[in-house]
Design an enzyme around this catalytic site. Structure first.
Site, PDB file in Angstrom:
ATOM      1  N   HIS A   8       0.699  -1.285   0.204  1.00  0.00           N
ATOM      2  CA  HIS A   8       0.261   0.221  -0.400  1.00  0.00           C
ATOM      3  C   HIS A   8       1.025   1.220   0.232  1.00  0.00           C
ATOM      4  CE1 HIS A   8      -3.804   2.476   1.401  1.00  0.00           C
ATOM      5  NE2 HIS A   8      -2.937   2.722   0.729  1.00  0.00           N
ATOM      6  N   HIS A  10       0.573   4.492  -2.470  1.00  0.00           N
ATOM      7  CA  HIS A  10       0.347   6.469  -4.259  1.00  0.00           C
ATOM      8  C   HIS A  10       1.744   5.862  -4.456  1.00  0.00           C
ATOM      9  CE1 HIS A  10      -3.592   6.008  -2.083  1.00  0.00           C
ATOM     10  NE2 HIS A  10      -2.974   5.429  -1.232  1.00  0.00           N
ATOM     11  N   HIS A 186     -10.018   1.734  -0.387  1.00  0.00           N
ATOM     12  CA  HIS A 186      -9.816   1.704   0.718  1.00  0.00           C
ATOM     13  C   HIS A 186     -10.745   2.099   2.201  1.00  0.00           C
ATOM     14  CE1 HIS A 186      -6.019   3.507  -0.456  1.00  0.00           C
ATOM     15  NE2 HIS A 186      -5.596   4.224   0.305  1.00  0.00           N
ATOM     16  N   GLU A 189     -10.260   4.365   7.506  1.00  0.00           N
ATOM     17  CA  GLU A 189      -9.402   5.234   7.989  1.00  0.00           C
ATOM     18  C   GLU A 189     -10.072   6.766   8.020  1.00  0.00           C
ATOM     19  OE1 GLU A 189      -7.534   7.077   3.825  1.00  0.00           O
ATOM     20  OE2 GLU A 189      -5.679   7.764   5.376  1.00  0.00           O
ATOM     21  N   ASP A 267       2.219   4.300   2.751  1.00  0.00           N
ATOM     22  CA  ASP A 267       0.241   5.326   2.279  1.00  0.00           C
ATOM     23  C   ASP A 267       1.735   6.242   1.557  1.00  0.00           C
ATOM     24  OD1 ASP A 267      -1.517   5.236   1.772  1.00  0.00           O
ATOM     25  OD2 ASP A 267      -2.092   5.578   3.928  1.00  0.00           O
ATOM     26  N   ASP A 268       1.909   7.298   1.985  1.00  0.00           N
ATOM     27  CA  ASP A 268       2.426   8.469   0.880  1.00  0.00           C
ATOM     28  C   ASP A 268       3.789   9.184   1.410  1.00  0.00           C
ATOM     29  OD1 ASP A 268      -0.312   9.004  -1.074  1.00  0.00           O
ATOM     30  OD2 ASP A 268      -0.208   8.967   1.548  1.00  0.00           O
TER      31      ASP A 268
END
Ligand SMILES: Nc1ncnc2[nH]cnc12
Ligand SMILES: [Zn+2]
Length: 324
Positions: A8, A10, A186, A189, A267-268
């Site tokens: 996961h 991006h 997703h 969250e 994630d990021d």
């Protein structure tokens, strides 16, 4: 070093501030409102998504994207990762003026360059973005189904979970499933446990992006465990975005203890001052996980990977190989 795998991340969100500054200089854009003192600036989920969009818009050519995935996967490999799935976004490509096909091929080229240099295996999960709308999500699914790229193996939905309903995305996921793609969405969250339940009821994914707010409902936690749904947990992201107050209150361990399959992801990464390595370090330091327990998390990720059987077997055998 513990071998790692990531499910996961991006890809646009993996661009480091230094790289975004270079891209801004290349295209003559001012990014002082999103990068200060070498760090991304945002203060909540909405402003994070806005900063992310500004930075993403600075990746415009095939070479920009190839370099982005090459850099990211190479850095992951340096930190001990043997496998990486990245989320791609045709919407961001179109906004930056590149066709989804050219964008995907360029990212694929970068993934292969990283594999040639380091041995890391990479795959792409095409995503639709909730706050762009249902139409665009279905277009992303149609693209994923027909793009015929060997490294595109999954489809997902990301974006602002506070917008739209899971039921709106059923058609998009059907298109992807019919094309044989792995399914992740997703949920849980910024939406509560209800969002995770809706994902299970309507989308039937094998994995959920985050899913951590399932902890609000013990029956749902049991269902996730019973159905073997894998949670793509991103503790550093959750704390940065204030989904939970601190690592002590993060439910990673509780979910695992309840029998849910959990994985660690960034994630990021630069937006949340993290890396995949830091996520493993967080699990060791804050969740008290041993080296053996962390390796088991890597195994869970590879078992849940959207990758062909032969590659999966080869990755699993790398986990078994004695350390030198
Ligand atoms: N943490 C996140 N949640 C939802 N959508 C995203 N897109 C990029 N990062 C995201
Ligand atoms: Zn995400």
């Amino acid at each position: 070093m513990t071998l790692k795998a990531e499910l996961h991340c991006h890809i646009e969100g993996a661009a480091a501030p230094e790289l975004v500054l270079k891209q801004a200089a290349k295209y003559g854009k001012d990014v002082s409102h999103i990068i200060r003192d070498g760090s991304f600036v945002w203060h909540d989920f909405t402003s994070f998504l806005a900063a992310y969009d500004v930075a993403s818009d600075l990746f415009r050519t095939e070479e920009d994207y190839a370099r982005l995935s090459e850099h990211y996967l190479t850095s992951l490999a340096r930190d001990g990762a043997i496998y990486s799935e990245v989320f791609t976004s045709p919407d961001h490509a179109l906004k930056a003026g590149l066709s989804p096909q050219a964008y995907t091929e360029a990212l694929g080229e970068g993934i292969l360059r990283a594999r040639d240099k380091t041995g890391i295996e990479g795959r792409m999960i095409v995503t639709g973005v909730r706050h762009v709308g249902v139409e665009s999500i279905e277009a992303a699914a149609r693209f994923a189904a027909k793009c015929d790229h060997p490294l595109v193996t999954g489809f997902g939905v990301a974006g602002d979970e506070r917008q739209g309903d899971m039921e709106d995305y059923v058609r998009a996921f059907e298109i992807a499933r019919e094309a044989g793609l792995g399914i992740t969405v997703h949920a849980g969250e910024f939406g509560g446990w209800e969002s995770v339940k809706a994902a299970l009821d309507h989308i039937r994914p094998s994995r959920i992006g985050h899913g951590v707010r399932a902890i609000e409902n013990p029956d749902l936690v049991k269902r996730i465990a019973d159905e073997g749904v894998v949670l793509e947990c991103c503790p550093g992201s959750n704390i940065a975005l204030k989904v939970f107050d601190d690592f002590t209150s993060h439910p990673f361990l509780k979910l695992q203890e309840a029998g849910c399959k959990v994985t660690l992801n960034s994630d990021d990464p630069p937006y949340f001052w993290t890396t995949l390595k830091r996520e493993y370090d967080i699990a060791a330091t804050h969740f008290g996980m041993s080296e053996k327990a962390l390796s088991a998390v890597t195994r869970t990720a590879i078992e849940a990977a959207f990758v062909d059987r032969k590659t999966k077997a080869a990755l699993l055998s790398r986990l078994e190989a004695p350390k030198r």
